[in-house]
Design a protein around this motif. Structure first.
Motif, PDB file in Angstrom:
ATOM      1  N   ARG A 187     -13.535 -36.329 -16.410  1.00 32.88           N
ATOM      2  CA  ARG A 187     -14.329 -35.292 -17.082  1.00 32.88           C
ATOM      3  C   ARG A 187     -15.103 -35.841 -18.289  1.00 32.88           C
ATOM      4  O   ARG A 187     -15.766 -35.078 -18.996  1.00 32.88           O
ATOM      5  CB  ARG A 187     -13.404 -34.148 -17.546  1.00 32.88           C
ATOM      6  N   THR A 188     -14.990 -37.137 -18.533  1.00 35.59           N
ATOM      7  CA  THR A 188     -15.561 -37.696 -19.762  1.00 35.59           C
ATOM      8  C   THR A 188     -17.065 -37.470 -19.869  1.00 35.59           C
ATOM      9  O   THR A 188     -17.594 -37.107 -20.935  1.00 35.59           O
ATOM     10  CB  THR A 188     -15.246 -39.198 -19.863  1.00 35.59           C
ATOM     11  N   ALA A 189     -17.773 -37.690 -18.773  1.00 35.71           N
ATOM     12  CA  ALA A 189     -19.227 -37.534 -18.829  1.00 35.71           C
ATOM     13  C   ALA A 189     -19.601 -36.129 -19.287  1.00 35.71           C
ATOM     14  O   ALA A 189     -20.434 -35.935 -20.175  1.00 35.71           O
ATOM     15  CB  ALA A 189     -19.821 -37.822 -17.451  1.00 35.71           C
ATOM     16  N   GLN A 190     -18.905 -35.148 -18.708  1.00 33.48           N
ATOM     17  CA  GLN A 190     -19.165 -33.752 -19.053  1.00 33.48           C
ATOM     18  C   GLN A 190     -18.859 -33.472 -20.529  1.00 33.48           C
ATOM     19  O   GLN A 190     -19.631 -32.850 -21.243  1.00 33.48           O
ATOM     20  CB  GLN A 190     -18.284 -32.875 -18.156  1.00 33.48           C
ATOM     21  N   ILE A 191     -17.709 -33.975 -20.978  1.00 32.54           N
ATOM     22  CA  ILE A 191     -17.299 -33.749 -22.361  1.00 32.54           C
ATOM     23  C   ILE A 191     -18.287 -34.389 -23.331  1.00 32.54           C
ATOM     24  O   ILE A 191     -18.599 -33.856 -24.393  1.00 32.54           O
ATOM     25  CB  ILE A 191     -15.878 -34.326 -22.585  1.00 32.54           C
ATOM     26  N   SER A 192     -18.827 -35.542 -22.945  1.00 33.49           N
ATOM     27  CA  SER A 192     -19.669 -36.322 -23.861  1.00 33.49           C
ATOM     28  C   SER A 192     -20.973 -35.639 -24.226  1.00 33.49           C
ATOM     29  O   SER A 192     -21.664 -36.069 -25.153  1.00 33.49           O
ATOM     30  CB  SER A 192     -19.986 -37.685 -23.238  1.00 33.49           C
ATOM     31  N   GLU A 193     -21.333 -34.606 -23.503  1.00 29.99           N
ATOM     32  CA  GLU A 193     -22.581 -33.915 -23.833  1.00 29.99           C
ATOM     33  C   GLU A 193     -22.481 -33.000 -25.041  1.00 29.99           C
ATOM     34  O   GLU A 193     -23.486 -32.474 -25.523  1.00 29.99           O
ATOM     35  CB  GLU A 193     -23.060 -33.116 -22.613  1.00 29.99           C
TER      36      GLU A 193
END
Lengths: 248, 248, 248, 248, 248, 248, 248, 248
Positions: F161-167
């Motif tokens: 889920r990191t990509a999503q969180i990074s936004e």
């Protein structure tokens, strides 16, 4: 052999009173003026006695080292100072000292190392405790894989080493500050994780209390904890577990 | 299979992107509205997921129990209440509940039990935590010897059972109040001791903190500690150790 | 009789294996399904077993009370509830219950009371703990002088009773809040003072921790401390001291 | 003699005002510029005043030592430094100093030693505290049996000495780290056990707090606790108990 | 680029296995013998690696400083000693050291400073921690307004500076002793307040624990807390917030 | 406008005394019998007043809700009980209550939600605190991404889920037990992480203290901590940060 | 009159033995079966005895209230429950009860109120403790100004009331959570500030411990602290100070 | 003069903007590079600024001492070292230093001393803190009676001085270890008692925490507490109280 069996053998004459007495505890240590060397220890637990050097007087330390060295042919001490190294070297020339792990031991170490454990640290400051653990395990005949500086704040460093770590029978996870390494490891591997909090940190780390609490509260499975900075204790129990795995 | 191997297989076409993605983590859990069931867990760690029932809402608990039961054919929960038992029984009639250990599980437990661990308690009040440990270990396929009420204030009770305890691959030592049992056990046996402090006591026991500190500071070797009242965690790691011993 | 003597007698046939085994610990307790009644206790320590009632299940409590009552002809329990009184009364009609001290015991107490101890409290709220101490001491045959509500914030109340208190072989000083009573008593009398912190107080009393610290840090001589609210423990050790004084 | 009796004697002229005043407290100490030597102490409590040397200025220490030495013919100080020894020796040549116990006292000690207490330690590092206890008790006329290095992690060492220990009127149990020794002793003997936690240990021992909590929470009977490292306090109360036993 | 995208590129041949492996974590740090320099860090988080100097061995510190300096063209260390300054200066002549903030860094700092944060202290003793925060923020390109010695016990000093403080995008509030400054600031400004407890104080300040608790319990809104004396951490997160405000 | 400017305008007659007085603090709150509603708050800090419902008497709660509702056209309360919902509904029919987050607010919420923050939890038991944070942020106009049950013991769930969180502009990381989630997040993202310890756990979690210490000691950068279970506080400061990012 | 003077008067016959005895402490309290009412208290300290109702048995409470009421013509109790109010009202019909302050007292209070103290609170939840303080002070004849809800997170509320607060001879500052109010007050006024931490808060407020530490560590001058929630104690000492100011 | 009055005078021209601004806070301190000397302090609180010397750099200390000396004609510092004395003496030759109280002040002290307070200590080791209190009070014009070494373990020493102590307007009670002195004093006198815990003690005294808890929990009335070893704070508030009594 339990109490009843011992008594039956005494009754039958197969065992003398002094032999039985020794088994029952009377003679399984050697009385020194100030200490009782636990010479029955190796028999009872499978491990020779190790000397905790810190705080011992020069005179006591020397006597204990010599007595064990004479009896066992080798001797191994933890938390030793450079001064204690000088002291013992005068009497046991083959003694060696590692200032990082603070281990003081006789040098001829060509034991066969069996099985495999991994010793991981979160940071470089945790290495002294990790080395105490690793060298203790090696002294007791365990093969050790060192995986240092893989703390959770750069999780990719840990993940890239997971395959390698997973081959161990037991993992020692050493971490100070927030002490989160064992939790992450616990979710990645099959084998037991022995967590060692260290006193590395400042402020609210409270000399390792914070890391200890983190590890005790871990929501991951397969984690048990030893005292702050207790590398020796971790190396010892990891060796016990490794021996079970290799069938000792 | 490490990262590089996975990538090579993707390059070669032996592995599809979605398969690789799943292995690398994307799909190894099952998305529920409120939770992510860790369905890759058994693969990754060798243990099926266990449900910590305390504090879960009725709706969530039911959904999780049914999902696991449907997928795994069995389900096992800790810290369940009598109310939760009633709730789940309506949906999974074969569920059983032990009010002492507070374990809620499906009943058909005829697994082969392998190896041997011992679960010891200092007093009778420590039995609920000990049962959580013992039944957890049994759920994961471990043979358990129970040795209860052998606290150190009547040391003869413990010594007379030492031979029996010594046959275990791992000992779980459960104690509240001053928590001295693991220290004495650690000096009597070869195998690792997992110490479980309990919240049994009053006054300066501080709900188990005192026993926890005792165990963490143990001067005996071969002891590691889990959280206060954490029978489940002790049963889990003892199973890991026992599996290593029996060659699983 | 020490281990060697026992073994010699076994060797000589003067002692059977089972007798020796019993002496060495095997049989000095009575195995119940869930507990090990310490029936050798009176022999070993001079005191019959006392039941700590709090937290015991109804079934266990009843079995233990009946077993001790049948064996010893009397039974004595601490921290009992009114419910437990009702429970036991159905089986042992002569049982009595004191809701202040929460002691549950068989009634025919006409033992000779010997020697003298004094039980002092700082306030009226400390009386339940003081009564647990006093009645425990009386159960074990000690004469008890009660001197209640003599806390240090009205020091004249204490000083006017000093002569009376000084006649005791041992003083139990019970206090909550700041817990200063033992310090003042320690400077006024010859005999040992057993200090009992209580959980009476609020705010920074931390359920008795503050009083405990006060007593442990006392600058007066002749003071030793038991756990918070541990009236039983104080009554027990005071009885040991009193017995020494009267020559038991 | 209580207040009323004193007043009656004053009324009758049997007691002068200054005598009564002295008894009632006015003159039972000697005013120094900076301190009030408690010269009525021996009368009131049966023990001469002992000097706590740590932290006293050179000037104050010297004055107090000389004053007591001149008045009592002997003087006894605890927690003294080597520097303080040099200082006092210039004025009181017969003074002697033990660097282990840190006791500074006048040497002619040929008092009859009466009764018997035992001083036990868990490890060798606990010996300094134990010696403070033992030498304090000897100063006050008590015969002391020393039983060192019998910690619970090698329980056989303790059990083989139990018979010997059991002959004491009171036992002082000195232990650091997890502090479990008093609990085991409490279950083995008839007499009271005075538990002394020490600051020996590291990590979560918190300078003796952990051992203190262990001892306060002991589930064994007949145990009371003094402050961390307070050998003096233990030797004092053990002497009080021993005096009761020998009929002083 | 997420996992799936990486895998698709590997499948398509756009990305080699070693490139993908590097992205997935294998190579994003540089293996040194004793440490893993996090060279992917700047990419991943937007900040270059900073060296925590305290406790590092001379040899390790030098190697790390040189490696980062060679790679990044600049290097920045916190909690350095004067000795470490001498050590590094031999290898990196342009290094500079500030004994107040204990920051050790290369000197050519002509970066554009953007946005605005304010660093406030309660007293003058809090300045070293404040300077660590301020200089960290400046190293990362943030303009810093210093407002020192405006503690709440002289509230007029703070109020007269409120307009000036209010222009910041983020405020760092540094305070020891009772640590009340962030609470008052929180009620006066719009922007987030990062609270830094310091170890300044004595007695019940417990080396900063009291100030930490004050700040965590603040009833004002818009306050979050970092570790005791953690100026670096405050400067870091304040920079993150400031960057968001200026649109980096 | 600072003090001097205000005074100059008073001198010039541009500002009346009562206006100036109001600005200087006298009238920026509304006196109620028992409370001072901070009506200048929105002006001063950009946020309307929020009601902390827990512990308020029925009478006080009702008056405060009605006063704010009448003045602001909306009202928002935290830590409300079902009883308080019933109470307020009688007076403000459009009020709604969420039993999970325990938020009591007026319903017509069609505000534009701007920017983006992410609210992550380690487990499902942390959701109530996370919802308090998320709904607070939404009340103040922030778009919220919820990412629940991504604790570190199953690290793959988080990494996927990191990509999503990074936004997000700011991340709120909510965790109980050992509280390691913020440390791992801090190493994966660019933006600030607000860590919220929760009281979820048992034993040595000490009602959230352990998680709090973990987060305060985090070795990751960009983390600041709010009080245990303080979802509201986290939502507030995350909104402040998000507003800076979107240019409010 | 000191001891010597008393003795001289006894010698001279001016004072009888029983009179002297009473003065010296023997009779200055009234023996009840379970308590010693301190009837000499008003003489000795200038304040009548106040009853701490919490935890007292019904029987004891009634007896104490009636005895004091009969002797003094009035009676005043703190921490009373509604149940205790009902109980006492049956015997003393004029008794009144305030459920906020939990004070139970006889109603005819038309005493002249002298001097002036101010009782300030940080929030509305602190009012119960503040009322205990205020009504205690009024019972002892002090005029009280109440200034509630002036916490530091909205500092303008406090500053606008400073002139009014400054007229007091003594200020009682009542605050929970972070407890910063006394620090700010201490810098604004001339008179002593008595700080009362309250248990208001959650999480790391630890039932008032955090506020207590804040107040004890205050860097402002003129602040002294009483126990958590101890409104009574604050009202008492504030009255002592106020009496000194008005010349009582 | 409150805010409104100031504004009216500005409007009327009776007060200039800069005068008003000064009164409202802008100019009531003197900006130094590193500190804000609180020159309005004497006006606002009636006490000149006192310098806390500990931890100040040589350069800062000198500047502050000289500035205050030039402005006020006298200067008074606490917690100074011998080194700081040497430092300041070079610039201010009339400075004097007391190594016991660690007070550094200008010498011409012929102020009239008014009223009376008593400073009592439990032991001789508490004298340094007591002297800080006494000399602070004297610096601010208070007459001080010293009553040292009257700890509660020899209660007669205290009682014989009660009459003398009772003449004070306020008592400062200084005690370490168990800290019981204030409780006993509180019951013997009419006036307020300011309790000062000291760090004197060892083991479980926890550097004064135990004494602090004792004093905070005192069951005596009329006691309020300052920080551990905070003699200055006690002398300050005692002076405030004494001034009220003498009508300043």
């Amino acid at each position: 052999m339990n109490i009843e069996e011992i008594l039956l053998e005494v009754q039958d004459g197969r065992l003398s009173v002094s032999e039985a007495s020794a088994i029952l505890g009377k003679e399984s240590y050697r009385e020194m003026e100030f200490a009782k060397l636990d010479t029955g220890r190796k028999e009872r637990t499978g491990f020779a006695e190790v000397v905790y050097c810190s705080g011992k007087s020069d005179e006591h330390l020397l006597k204990i080292f010599k007595r064990i060295y004479d009896t066992e042919g080798e001797v191994f001490g933890t938390r030793a100072s450079a001064h204690q190294f000088e002291l013992v070297r005068n009497e046991i020339p083959e003694i060696t000292y590692d200032p990082v792990s603070r281990i003081l031991k006789t040098g001829r170490r060509e034991k066969e190392l069996r099985g495999r454990i991994a010793v991981c640290t979160a940071g470089t400051s945790d290495i002294p405790v990790a080395e105490e653990a690793a060298q203790t395990a090696e002294y007791f005949g365990t093969f050790v894989e060192r995986v240092y500086d893989v703390g959770v704040s750069g999780i990719h460093r840990l993940i890239s080493r997971t395959a390698q770590i997973s081959e161990a029978n037991c993992i020692i996870a050493v971490a100070g500050m927030e002490g989160a390494l064992p939790s992450v490891l616990g979710g990645l591997v099959h084998c037991p994780v022995i967590a060692v909090p260290t006193s590395v940190g400042y402020g609210a780390s409270f000399q390792g209390l914070s890391a200890l609490l983190t590890m005790i509260n871990s929501c991951a499975n397969g984690i048990a904890v030893v005292n702050i900075d207790n590398g020796y204790g971790a190396g010892y129990i990891a060796t016990q577990i490794n021996r079970l795995a290799v069938g000792d």
